[in-house]
Write a protein that holds these residues in place. Structure first.
Motif, PDB file in Angstrom:
ATOM      1  N   GLY A  34       0.804  -1.220   0.000  1.00  0.00           N
ATOM      2  CA  GLY A  34       0.000   0.000   0.000  1.00  0.00           C
ATOM      3  C   GLY A  34       0.832   1.264   0.000  1.00  0.00           C
ATOM      4  N   PHE A  35       0.146   2.387   0.156  1.00  0.00           N
ATOM      5  CA  PHE A  35       0.829   3.676   0.142  1.00  0.00           C
ATOM      6  C   PHE A  35       1.604   3.906   1.439  1.00  0.00           C
ATOM      7  CE2 PHE A  35       1.070   8.345   0.143  1.00  0.00           C
ATOM      8  CZ  PHE A  35       1.548   8.548  -1.141  1.00  0.00           C
ATOM      9  N   PRO A  47     -10.781   2.064  -6.720  1.00  0.00           N
ATOM     10  CA  PRO A  47     -11.639   1.484  -5.683  1.00  0.00           C
ATOM     11  C   PRO A  47     -10.918   0.499  -4.771  1.00  0.00           C
ATOM     12  CG  PRO A  47     -12.801   1.574  -7.771  1.00  0.00           C
ATOM     13  CD  PRO A  47     -11.390   1.966  -8.063  1.00  0.00           C
ATOM     14  N   LYS A  48     -10.092  -0.369  -5.348  1.00  0.00           N
ATOM     15  CA  LYS A  48      -9.380  -1.342  -4.500  1.00  0.00           C
ATOM     16  C   LYS A  48      -8.378  -0.658  -3.594  1.00  0.00           C
ATOM     17  CE  LYS A  48      -6.656  -5.519  -4.257  1.00  0.00           C
ATOM     18  NZ  LYS A  48      -7.324  -5.787  -2.951  1.00  0.00           N
ATOM     19  N   MET A  49      -7.647   0.333  -4.135  1.00  0.00           N
ATOM     20  CA  MET A  49      -6.685   1.041  -3.300  1.00  0.00           C
ATOM     21  C   MET A  49      -7.389   1.735  -2.137  1.00  0.00           C
ATOM     22  SD  MET A  49      -4.466   4.403  -4.135  1.00  0.00           S
ATOM     23  CE  MET A  49      -3.718   5.308  -2.761  1.00  0.00           C
ATOM     24  N   ALA A  66      -5.468  -3.856   7.371  1.00  0.00           N
ATOM     25  CA  ALA A  66      -4.036  -3.955   7.664  1.00  0.00           C
ATOM     26  C   ALA A  66      -3.334  -4.815   6.618  1.00  0.00           C
ATOM     27  CB  ALA A  66      -3.825  -4.547   9.058  1.00  0.00           C
ATOM     28  N   LYS A  67      -3.992  -5.914   6.196  1.00  0.00           N
ATOM     29  CA  LYS A  67      -3.418  -6.785   5.187  1.00  0.00           C
ATOM     30  C   LYS A  67      -4.168  -6.600   3.874  1.00  0.00           C
ATOM     31  CE  LYS A  67      -2.056 -11.564   4.209  1.00  0.00           C
ATOM     32  NZ  LYS A  67      -2.079 -12.974   4.670  1.00  0.00           N
ATOM     33  N   LYS A  68      -3.416  -6.247   2.838  1.00  0.00           N
ATOM     34  CA  LYS A  68      -4.021  -5.965   1.543  1.00  0.00           C
ATOM     35  C   LYS A  68      -3.592  -7.058   0.562  1.00  0.00           C
ATOM     36  CE  LYS A  68      -3.039  -1.176   2.744  1.00  0.00           C
ATOM     37  NZ  LYS A  68      -2.539  -1.591   4.067  1.00  0.00           N
ATOM     38  N   THR A  69      -4.525  -7.843   0.083  1.00  0.00           N
ATOM     39  CA  THR A  69      -4.190  -8.933  -0.818  1.00  0.00           C
ATOM     40  C   THR A  69      -4.953  -8.793  -2.129  1.00  0.00           C
ATOM     41  OG1 THR A  69      -5.937 -10.356   0.068  1.00  0.00           O
ATOM     42  CG2 THR A  69      -3.758 -10.501   1.104  1.00  0.00           C
ATOM     43  N   ILE A  70      -4.395  -9.408  -3.158  1.00  0.00           N
ATOM     44  CA  ILE A  70      -5.045  -9.473  -4.462  1.00  0.00           C
ATOM     45  C   ILE A  70      -4.674 -10.803  -5.099  1.00  0.00           C
ATOM     46  CG2 ILE A  70      -3.128  -8.274  -5.619  1.00  0.00           C
ATOM     47  CD1 ILE A  70      -5.218  -7.066  -7.527  1.00  0.00           C
ATOM     48  N   SER A  71      -5.619 -11.474  -5.696  1.00  0.00           N
ATOM     49  CA  SER A  71      -5.351 -12.775  -6.312  1.00  0.00           C
ATOM     50  C   SER A  71      -4.442 -12.605  -7.521  1.00  0.00           C
ATOM     51  CB  SER A  71      -6.658 -13.444  -6.734  1.00  0.00           C
ATOM     52  OG  SER A  71      -7.270 -12.714  -7.791  1.00  0.00           O
ATOM     53  N   ASN A 103      -0.816  -1.016  -5.960  1.00  0.00           N
ATOM     54  CA  ASN A 103      -1.526  -1.800  -6.966  1.00  0.00           C
ATOM     55  C   ASN A 103      -0.519  -2.667  -7.715  1.00  0.00           C
ATOM     56  OD1 ASN A 103      -0.176  -0.088  -8.683  1.00  0.00           O
ATOM     57  ND2 ASN A 103      -1.976   0.903  -9.509  1.00  0.00           N
ATOM     58  N   CYS A 104      -1.006  -3.476  -8.625  1.00  0.00           N
ATOM     59  CA  CYS A 104      -0.117  -4.343  -9.401  1.00  0.00           C
ATOM     60  C   CYS A 104       0.490  -3.539 -10.537  1.00  0.00           C
ATOM     61  CB  CYS A 104      -0.901  -5.535  -9.960  1.00  0.00           C
ATOM     62  SG  CYS A 104      -1.325  -6.765  -8.719  1.00  0.00           S
ATOM     63  N   GLU A 105       1.813  -3.515 -10.592  1.00  0.00           N
ATOM     64  CA  GLU A 105       2.521  -2.833 -11.660  1.00  0.00           C
ATOM     65  C   GLU A 105       3.695  -3.693 -12.082  1.00  0.00           C
ATOM     66  OE1 GLU A 105       2.554  -1.225 -14.418  1.00  0.00           O
ATOM     67  OE2 GLU A 105       1.432   0.347 -13.385  1.00  0.00           O
ATOM     68  N   PHE A 106       4.121  -3.528 -13.333  1.00  0.00           N
ATOM     69  CA  PHE A 106       5.075  -4.456 -13.926  1.00  0.00           C
ATOM     70  C   PHE A 106       6.405  -4.535 -13.176  1.00  0.00           C
ATOM     71  CE2 PHE A 106       2.419  -3.865 -17.764  1.00  0.00           C
ATOM     72  CZ  PHE A 106       2.160  -5.201 -18.014  1.00  0.00           C
TER      73      PHE A 106
END
Length: 324
Positions: A27-28, A91-93, A100-105, A190-193
């Motif tokens: 996260g930020f 929205p997800k951010m 506290a825990k930020k997950t993404i599949s 977020n997901c970035e390359f």
């Protein structure tokens, strides 16, 4: 059919991908108090961006004098793309700031990157189309109607969507084939390359260079082309009347401001070796959140026709509300 085949390939590759099934986003910030502030600020920015962009779209579509103009036709799609860009990750951010825990599949991560880069690629082509529209309007005014006809405008929008899709799907199809066997912590919101490449269980330097060549070189090339085209337009204004020169100059400076806001962060983000910097999050915040908000504000406040259309729509809505 192309989309179906691409999704089929994407699904098969995901089924064969390695052990990581989800990623953890740092996260930020990890500070709970900072996260609450970020949540409030970016929730406000997100709502304001969506409202302002949709207001511009509705105002132009409801105004017969503007809806048939190629410049405002492209402005409608620019506003829609700005709404899509901020919605791809916003929205997800924002929601993640509450946890506290930020997950993404794994699949969600790939789809997030795909959507963001597809919309950015499409917007790049729309901005190029807008520059061409201004070039024809100012440098070839007698042929403007015949050149910028509805068919050409529709083709340019189709090229924008197709170009954005191809740009994004090429990078994603390469990315999903990388082995991810742990760790799974992404130092980003977020997901970035580039942050994602650090987690691959293989040497990804060459792949990072390919991404830089694909995205970075394309950004630089289009940016230089746009600067040259607007330079030609501004140079041609020397032969126009004072009134025509003032109006054309106002329009062109507005477009140039939007182009600079879009391309400078994009070039910094992708036209470089595959390394990460501590201020990457700030840069991405700028072109993911602030640019989609600033673009319509620049157009709305510097364009008299758009301001008048917004005022007419607001008065119409107020009248309907009062009558009810």
């Amino acid at each position: 059919m192309v989309c179906v085949e691409a999704l089929s390939v994407f699904r098969k590759i995901m089924e064969n991908q390695s052990f990581v099934t989800e990623f953890v986003l740092l996260g930020f910030s990890q500070n709970p108090e900072v996260q609450k502030i970020v949540f409030v600020i970016f929730l406000f920015v997100y709502i304001a961006t969506i409202c302002v962009n949709l207001l511009i779209v509705a105002s132009i579509i409801s105004n017969r004098a503007l809806v048939g103009s190629p410049m405002y036709f492209f402005l409608v799609f620019l506003s829609l793309l700005d709404s899509c860009i901020i919605s791809a990750t916003g929205p997800k951010m924002i929601i993640d700031c509450l946890y506290a825990k930020k997950t993404i599949s794994f699949g969600g991560c790939m789809m997030q990157m795909f959507a963001l880069h597809m919309f950015y690629g499409a917007e790049l082509i729309v901005l190029t189309s807008m520059a061409y529209d201004r070039y024809v309007a100012i440098c070839k005014p007698l042929h403007y109607t015949s050149i910028m006809n509805p068919s050409l405008c529709g083709i340019l929008i189709g090229v924008a969507w197709a170009g954005g899709f191809l740009h994004s799907i090429i990078q994603i199809l390469f990315t999903v084939q990388l082995p991810f066997c742990g760790p799974n912590i992404i130092d980003h919101f977020n997901c970035e390359f580039f942050p994602l490449l650090k987690l691959a269980c293989t040497d990804t330097y060459g792949f990072g260079l390919m991404i830089a060549a694909n995205s970075g070189f394309f950004c630089i090339l289009i940016f230089l082309m746009l600067l040259v085209s607007y330079g030609v337009i501004l140079f041609s204004l020397r032969n126009h009347s004072t009134e025509g020169k003032s109006k054309a100059l106002s329009t062109c400076t507005t477009h140039i401001a939007v182009v600079v806001l879009y391309f400078i962060p994009c070039i910094f983000e992708f036209a470089r070796p595959p390394v990460s910097f501590s201020f990457d999050k700030i840069v991405e915040i700028f072109y993911t959140f602030l640019t989609p908000l600033l673009n319509p504000l620049i157009y709305a406040f510097r364009n008299k026709e758009v301001k008048n259309a917004i005022c007419k729509l607001c008065r119409r809505l107020m009248t309907v509300s009062v009558e009810k």
